[in-house]
Design a protein around this motif. Structure first.
Motif, PDB file in Angstrom:
ATOM      1  N   LEU A  88      -2.443   1.943  -1.212  1.00 51.57           N
ATOM      2  CA  LEU A  88      -3.700   1.631  -1.552  1.00 51.57           C
ATOM      3  C   LEU A  88      -3.939   1.014  -3.007  1.00 51.57           C
ATOM      4  O   LEU A  88      -4.604  -0.039  -3.461  1.00 51.57           O
ATOM      5  CB  LEU A  88      -4.947   2.528  -1.114  1.00 51.57           C
ATOM      6  N   SER A  89      -3.365   1.748  -3.851  1.00 50.30           N
ATOM      7  CA  SER A  89      -3.381   1.445  -5.126  1.00 50.30           C
ATOM      8  C   SER A  89      -2.547   0.129  -5.514  1.00 50.30           C
ATOM      9  O   SER A  89      -3.115  -0.725  -6.147  1.00 50.30           O
ATOM     10  CB  SER A  89      -2.761   2.254  -5.954  1.00 50.30           C
ATOM     11  N   LEU A  90      -1.505  -0.304  -4.902  1.00 48.90           N
ATOM     12  CA  LEU A  90      -0.962  -1.451  -4.929  1.00 48.90           C
ATOM     13  C   LEU A  90      -2.015  -2.535  -4.383  1.00 48.90           C
ATOM     14  O   LEU A  90      -1.779  -3.649  -4.876  1.00 48.90           O
ATOM     15  CB  LEU A  90       0.373  -1.178  -4.426  1.00 48.90           C
ATOM     16  N   PHE A  91      -2.169  -2.149  -3.096  1.00 48.70           N
ATOM     17  CA  PHE A  91      -3.155  -3.342  -2.402  1.00 48.70           C
ATOM     18  C   PHE A  91      -4.321  -3.851  -3.381  1.00 48.70           C
ATOM     19  O   PHE A  91      -4.529  -4.813  -3.550  1.00 48.70           O
ATOM     20  CB  PHE A  91      -3.491  -2.598  -1.290  1.00 48.70           C
ATOM     21  N   LEU A  92      -4.977  -2.869  -4.011  1.00 48.20           N
ATOM     22  CA  LEU A  92      -6.100  -3.186  -4.731  1.00 48.20           C
ATOM     23  C   LEU A  92      -5.797  -3.957  -6.091  1.00 48.20           C
ATOM     24  O   LEU A  92      -6.250  -4.820  -6.737  1.00 48.20           O
ATOM     25  CB  LEU A  92      -6.900  -1.956  -5.209  1.00 48.20           C
ATOM     26  N   LYS A  93      -4.631  -3.516  -6.703  1.00 50.38           N
ATOM     27  CA  LYS A  93      -3.897  -4.279  -7.978  1.00 50.38           C
ATOM     28  C   LYS A  93      -3.773  -5.713  -7.553  1.00 50.38           C
ATOM     29  O   LYS A  93      -3.875  -6.676  -8.483  1.00 50.38           O
ATOM     30  CB  LYS A  93      -2.536  -3.495  -8.241  1.00 50.38           C
ATOM     31  N   TRP A  94      -3.225  -6.200  -6.331  1.00 48.36           N
ATOM     32  CA  TRP A  94      -3.134  -7.505  -5.794  1.00 48.36           C
ATOM     33  C   TRP A  94      -4.223  -8.239  -5.394  1.00 48.36           C
ATOM     34  O   TRP A  94      -4.422  -9.457  -5.260  1.00 48.36           O
ATOM     35  CB  TRP A  94      -1.864  -7.379  -4.836  1.00 48.36           C
ATOM     36  N   ALA A  95      -5.293  -7.417  -4.896  1.00 49.01           N
ATOM     37  CA  ALA A  95      -6.279  -8.102  -4.165  1.00 49.01           C
ATOM     38  C   ALA A  95      -7.381  -8.373  -4.992  1.00 49.01           C
ATOM     39  O   ALA A  95      -8.434  -9.150  -4.760  1.00 49.01           O
ATOM     40  CB  ALA A  95      -6.672  -7.160  -3.066  1.00 49.01           C
ATOM     41  N   PHE A  96      -7.568  -7.596  -6.081  1.00 42.13           N
ATOM     42  CA  PHE A  96      -8.729  -7.736  -7.148  1.00 42.13           C
ATOM     43  C   PHE A  96      -8.151  -7.749  -8.527  1.00 42.13           C
ATOM     44  O   PHE A  96      -7.180  -7.427  -9.064  1.00 42.13           O
ATOM     45  CB  PHE A  96      -9.523  -6.397  -7.133  1.00 42.13           C
ATOM     46  N   LYS A  97      -8.736  -8.315  -9.483  1.00 40.36           N
ATOM     47  CA  LYS A  97      -8.733  -8.249 -10.882  1.00 40.36           C
ATOM     48  C   LYS A  97      -9.076  -6.877 -11.242  1.00 40.36           C
ATOM     49  O   LYS A  97      -9.520  -6.267 -10.435  1.00 40.36           O
ATOM     50  CB  LYS A  97      -9.857  -9.481 -11.696  1.00 40.36           C
ATOM     51  N   GLU A  98      -8.532  -6.459 -12.499  1.00 41.68           N
ATOM     52  CA  GLU A  98      -8.532  -4.827 -12.689  1.00 41.68           C
ATOM     53  C   GLU A  98     -10.042  -4.583 -12.773  1.00 41.68           C
ATOM     54  O   GLU A  98     -10.960  -5.195 -13.687  1.00 41.68           O
ATOM     55  CB  GLU A  98      -7.637  -4.899 -14.326  1.00 41.68           C
ATOM     56  N   GLY A  99     -10.318  -3.653 -12.271  1.00 36.51           N
ATOM     57  CA  GLY A  99     -11.510  -2.929 -12.366  1.00 36.51           C
ATOM     58  C   GLY A  99     -12.607  -3.696 -11.364  1.00 36.51           C
ATOM     59  O   GLY A  99     -13.642  -2.969 -11.173  1.00 36.51           O
ATOM     60  N   GLU A 100     -12.198  -4.807 -10.773  1.00 37.37           N
ATOM     61  CA  GLU A 100     -13.214  -5.661 -10.015  1.00 37.37           C
ATOM     62  C   GLU A 100     -13.565  -4.778  -8.554  1.00 37.37           C
ATOM     63  O   GLU A 100     -14.672  -5.077  -8.080  1.00 37.37           O
ATOM     64  CB  GLU A 100     -12.613  -6.836  -9.655  1.00 37.37           C
ATOM     65  N   GLU A 101     -12.526  -3.963  -8.362  1.00 33.53           N
ATOM     66  CA  GLU A 101     -12.853  -3.400  -6.901  1.00 33.53           C
ATOM     67  C   GLU A 101     -13.839  -2.496  -6.731  1.00 33.53           C
ATOM     68  O   GLU A 101     -14.381  -2.216  -5.705  1.00 33.53           O
ATOM     69  CB  GLU A 101     -11.408  -2.539  -6.396  1.00 33.53           C
ATOM     70  N   GLU A 102     -14.431  -1.818  -7.729  1.00 28.05           N
ATOM     71  CA  GLU A 102     -15.713  -0.860  -7.917  1.00 28.05           C
ATOM     72  C   GLU A 102     -16.942  -1.605  -7.609  1.00 28.05           C
ATOM     73  O   GLU A 102     -17.655  -0.989  -7.074  1.00 28.05           O
ATOM     74  CB  GLU A 102     -15.652  -0.295  -9.466  1.00 28.05           C
ATOM     75  N   LYS A 103     -16.681  -2.977  -7.594  1.00 30.97           N
ATOM     76  CA  LYS A 103     -18.090  -3.754  -7.165  1.00 30.97           C
ATOM     77  C   LYS A 103     -18.339  -3.917  -5.629  1.00 30.97           C
ATOM     78  O   LYS A 103     -19.272  -4.293  -5.305  1.00 30.97           O
ATOM     79  CB  LYS A 103     -18.091  -5.178  -7.932  1.00 30.97           C
ATOM     80  N   TYR A 104     -17.098  -3.696  -5.203  1.00 34.79           N
ATOM     81  CA  TYR A 104     -16.996  -3.889  -3.758  1.00 34.79           C
ATOM     82  C   TYR A 104     -16.378  -2.768  -2.867  1.00 34.79           C
ATOM     83  O   TYR A 104     -15.439  -2.839  -2.308  1.00 34.79           O
ATOM     84  CB  TYR A 104     -16.150  -5.248  -3.374  1.00 34.79           C
ATOM     85  N   PRO A 105     -17.162  -1.821  -2.760  1.00 35.00           N
ATOM     86  CA  PRO A 105     -16.801  -0.410  -1.879  1.00 35.00           C
ATOM     87  C   PRO A 105     -16.548  -0.729  -0.480  1.00 35.00           C
ATOM     88  O   PRO A 105     -15.691  -0.421   0.241  1.00 35.00           O
ATOM     89  CB  PRO A 105     -17.844   0.464  -2.256  1.00 35.00           C
ATOM     90  N   ASN A 106     -17.672  -1.899   0.149  1.00 34.35           N
ATOM     91  CA  ASN A 106     -17.181  -2.289   1.501  1.00 34.35           C
ATOM     92  C   ASN A 106     -15.802  -2.824   1.770  1.00 34.35           C
ATOM     93  O   ASN A 106     -15.238  -2.408   2.616  1.00 34.35           O
ATOM     94  CB  ASN A 106     -18.397  -3.000   1.920  1.00 34.35           C
TER      95      ASN A 106
END
Length: 901
Positions: free
Chosen positions: A350-368
């Motif tokens: 999951l950490s690796l996926f979020l690293k490639w799917a979002f810019k750094e820290g951006e995932e916090e804006k899209y919990p869904n």
């Protein structure tokens, strides 16, 4: 559908047509010249398919390839006629009936009528193939000689640089490899080399083998260990001269290298091999070095030894790290045991996926999106490249529907770049020989996470005619075992367990996706979400009840496989069965397990190509139609678990091709005539035959290799003395059985001792306080011994210590067994020992403390239960995947509800 898949189909057909037996048959029936003309044209088409693989523009080729596929399938149906005709002739001759012989002479199967019909059909198919060959040239295709082989598109060259901050979840693996680098050399590598260590890293494509090697290569501790580090990506053809050049270049390309040295590097391509090896030895002389050989595909041991001889010039302690997808390559090269790389944890994925799917820290804006991402990550099964592929595909895409689409789609349906997961896995597929690729494709008929046994997949491959012996001497079962060994070696199989006489394994989800990608419309798994089935489907399985809408299934007559692989899922509609039997006249594999109908339609005898018929666990069926004996191509028949089945047809002996027969019946006696003509029978199983008292005693089974008796409560004895080729014996839950042979009978066959390799005895066999005396006759061959729930067993025979080939010994819930025979340390081949549910014996075998520990401490895998535990622990089941019902399973604890027998 890929060009390689069609190529493999054409290649398989050419292999069959080129066999000695087939050529002899074609001469006998006067169609040899017609057949040769077809073969010549098919060889041309196969060459065109090789060229098509290289073309970027494939517009219009899909229909052309579909036509080739159809022609090959139709041709195989026609050519099967030779085998069918030969079997009819055998049955007629064996009958001794003048009436039958005269009837055969004037029937449509007479030699004259058959010759005329075959000539007409071959001509029709050849005309179709000629047109397809001409169409291929209009696409600009040229015939490529088969000697050139298929071009394998490999990955790009790797390099040694890595940003460690970008790598997630490989810290422990890095530490383990560095520990190995720090270890002294083990005791040689079998070739007399005590100066060069090789550490293989093995795993499927995309798992991160190269990344792990980079992490190790760039670790500062490694700089302190080695004076010289070199990185070489082998990848393409194992050209020793080019590899030497790369090693020398890598050695020169150090930060301290001078401009003159780099200039010198540019000229070494012009040196011959003698000059290069001299330069290499000079460079390595007196140096303790680390060499990474990344992405090895070479299986030629002679080439490896030749290269190794040239790179021995370093000082003691020099090491090589080799990355490969092949276990056999790792075993060939390694001096250390292979480091088998596992998948990442779900959290790391999951950490690796979020690293490639979002810019750094951006995932916090899209919990869904993150929640959906967690579900997407599960389908990656721990493979970092799959995580990166799916994460990258969603970068800067914030529409939830797009994420849901990725979550719900098969990976092979998603757009892929050249270095994404599917192309990387396809490299492994491209590298395999044609026959292995062809077999691998049919794993796609089964659902993901399905538990296979080698016996079960062998049935399918055998039914589809995929197991061709090169010299005519190998049995289909042995060929299939070789294929499975090779697939495992290439990391295509996981959770692999060797039970001696058979294997258990799964196919990684991502490789299942690859099989789906290759087969496309050829194979389909039908569930409640299936909306339609292509007319091109030839193999399908049904995995959910309630998904059998008659309008769903295609009108095509080319279906070859119908399968119900999931326990509890079967056919309830008799009308659907009637439709399938009448429509699918070219069926090879019909699995109707867990179905519920009382009779088979008489029309089943129209399925003259049928090779496997599975009726296991049908709780209603009482009898087979007497005309069943007309299925003379049938190789496997299973009535196992058919609890209402009353009696076997008398004409069953006419099924002269039968290799495997599984029986559940209410009969107390089975006529000897049933077995008299079954001269090809390899496996015979009696299961839940509660009234059966005696087995055959006058029939000589010269071919039988596996005998299984399970839950036959009235069975008194086994006539083992008439089974000279017996290799596997399973006796389970037969409470009246005496395993001792009758008086005046020995267990030695005319050519010597028994060749038994597998013995499984389980559940309250009475009076069995030790193993039967005939065990002496198998001491030189036995490889697997399983003893379970034998409550009267008190001792093991001393001859156990002379079983020098024994690899697995499994003893469970034998509470009166207190001793091991002295001399267990002599069992040097023993790799796995399990003892549990034997209170005193477990106490004596405790690691480092027990009296028997010195005798068993040399065994690679030892599992000893808790001492003093007299009753089986709740939930603990001791059984290998039991052979009697090799279709589906419900009692193997490692497997979830999706599993197979």
């Amino acid at each position: 559908m890929t060009e390689k898949f069609i190529f493999d189909i054409a290649n398989s057909l050419l292999g069959k047509l080129g066999s000695y037996a087939f050529e002899e048959s074609s001469r006998a029936y006067g169609v040899y010249e017609d057949l040769q003309g077809f073969k010549d044209t098919l060889s041309i088409v196969r060459g065109l398919l090789m060229d098509a693989e290289e073309k970027d523009n494939k517009h219009g080729m899909q229909e052309w390839m579909r036509q080739i596929h159809n022609i090959c399938s139709d041709a195989e149906n026609v050519f099967d006629g030779f085998e069918l005709q030969h079997k009819r002739k055998q049955v007629v001759e064996a009958s001794g009936s003048t009436v039958m012989k005269v009837s055969h002479l004037f029937s449509s199967s007479s030699p004259l009528a058959f010759r005329f019909r075959m000539a007409q059909q071959i001509k029709e198919i050849r005309d179709r193939l000629d047109k397809v060959a001409a169409d291929g040239t209009r696409f600009g295709l040229a015939t490529i000689s088969i000697d050139l082989g298929l071009v394998v598109h490999r990955r790009e060259m790797t390099h040694s640089h890595v940003d460690a901050s970008d790598v997630i979840g490989r810290e422990n693996d890095r530490e383990e490899i560095i520990k190995l680098l720090m270890q002294p050399h083990p005791q040689g590598d079998g070739d007399g080399d005590k100066s060069l260590c090789v550490i293989p890293i093995v795993g499927i494509g995309g798992l991160g083998k190269t990344t792990l090697a980079k992490l190790v290569f760039n670790d500062k501790r490694v700089d302190d260990l080695f004076q010289l580090k070199m990185w070489v990506c082998v990848s393409d053809e194992f050209d020793i001269k080019q590899i030497i050049i790369k090693i020398i270049n890598s050695a020169y390309a150090l930060p301290s290298a001078s401009t003159a040295a780099l200039a010198h590097q540019e000229n070494i391509n012009n040196l011959d091999i003698e000059q290069l090896q001299s330069r290499l030895r000079y460079k390595l002389s007196g140096q303790k070095f680390l060499l990474v050989l990344d992405d090895i595909w070479n299986e030629d041991r002679a080439k490896w030894i030749k290269l190794k001889e040239l790179i021995k010039g370093g000082v003691r302690g020099s090491k090589i790290i080799a990355t490969t997808r092949s276990n056999s390559i790792a075993s060939m090269m390694g001096t250390f045991p292979s480091y088998v790389l596992e998948g990442l944890s779900q959290d790391n994925c999951l950490s690796l996926f979020l690293k490639w799917a979002f810019k750094e820290g951006e995932e916090e804006k899209y919990p869904n999106l993150v929640e959906t991402g967690k579900e997407i990550v599960r389908k990656c099964r721990g493979v970092p490249l799959a995580v990166r592929t799916l994460g990258s595909s969603l970068f800067l895409k914030f529409d939830l529907n797009k994420w849901i689409f990725v979550r719900d789609s098969e990976i092979w349906n998603l757009k892929q770049n050249e270095d994404d997961i599917l192309p990387v896995l396809k490299l492994s597929y491209d590298q395999m020989p044609s026959h292995l690729r062809h077999c691998f494709t049919y794993f796609s008929i089964y659902p993901k996470d399905f538990g296979f046994t080698s016996v079960q997949i062998t049935k399918l491959w055998m039914a589809l005619g995929l197991l061709q012996s090169k010299d005519g001497n190998q049995t289909p079962e042995n060929i299939a075992r070789d294929y499975i060994d090779e697939l495992h070696s290439r990391s295509f199989l996981q959770d692999f367990e060797d039970f001696g006489h058979f294997y258990y394994f799964k196919v990684h989800d991502l490789l299942h996706d690859l099989a789906l990608y290759v087969a496309k419309d050829e194979c389909v798994v039908v569930d409640s979400h299936t909306l339609n089935i292509s007319e091109q489907v030839r193999h399908f399985s049904i995995v959910e009840n309630g998904s059998l809408d008659s309008d769903l299934f295609p009108k095509t007559r080319s279906v070859r496989t119908i399968l119900f692989p999931i326990e509890g899922v079967g056919l309830e509609s008799k009308s659907m069965l009637d439709t399938w039997v009448l429509r699918c006249k070219y069926l090879r594999f019909l699995d109707l397990s867990d179905s519920s109908f009382e009779t088979l339609p008489n029309s089943i005898t129209k399925l003259k190509h049928l090779r496997v018929l599975n009726l296991s666990n049908n709780r209603k069926i009482k009898r087979l139609p007497h005309s069943i004996h007309k299925l003379q191509s049938l190789e496997v028949l299973s009535l196992s678990g058919c609890m209402e089945f009353e009696t076997l047809p008398k004409e069953l002996g006419n099924l002269i091709s039968l290799r495997q027969l599984y029986i559940t019946t209410k009969q107390s006696v089975i006529s000897q005539n049933v077995f008299a003509n079954l001269t090809n029978l390899q496996t015979l199983c009696f299961e839940y035959c509660d009234r059966l008292e005696l087995l055959f005693d006058r029939v000589q089974f010269t071919s039988l290799e596996t005998l299984i008796v399970r839950s036959c409560g009235s069975l008194i004895s086994l006539p083992l003395y008439i089974l000279p080729r017996l290799e596997a014996l399973l006796v389970i839950d037969c409470k009246s059985l005496d395993l001792s042979p009758p008086e005046n009978h020995t267990l030695q066959n005319p050519t010597g001792r028994w060749k038994m390799t597998f013995l499984h005895i389980q559940n309250e066999i009475p009076w069995l306080w030790t193993l039967p005396e005939w065990i002496e006759g198998v001491v030189e061959t036995l490889q697997t011994l399983i003893l379970i729930n034998l409550y009267e067993l008190r001792m093991l025979p001393q001859c156990l210590t002379r079983m020098t080939r024994l690899k697995m010994l499994h003893i469970a819930d034998c509470p009166l067994l207190n001793y091991l025979p002295s001399g267990m340390q002599q069992l040097t081949a023993l790799e796995a020992l399990t003892i549990d549910g034997c209170p005193k014996l477990c106490q004596q075998c405790q690691p480092h403390a027990g009296e028997y520990w010195p005798m068993i401490s040399h065994i690679k895998c030892v599992s000893i239960g808790e001492p003093g535990v007299e009753e089986p622990q709740e939930g603990r089941v001791f059984s290998s995947p039991d052979l009697p019902s090799l279709w589906k399973g419900n009692d193997e604890p490692r497997v979830n509800h999706r599993r197979g027998r």
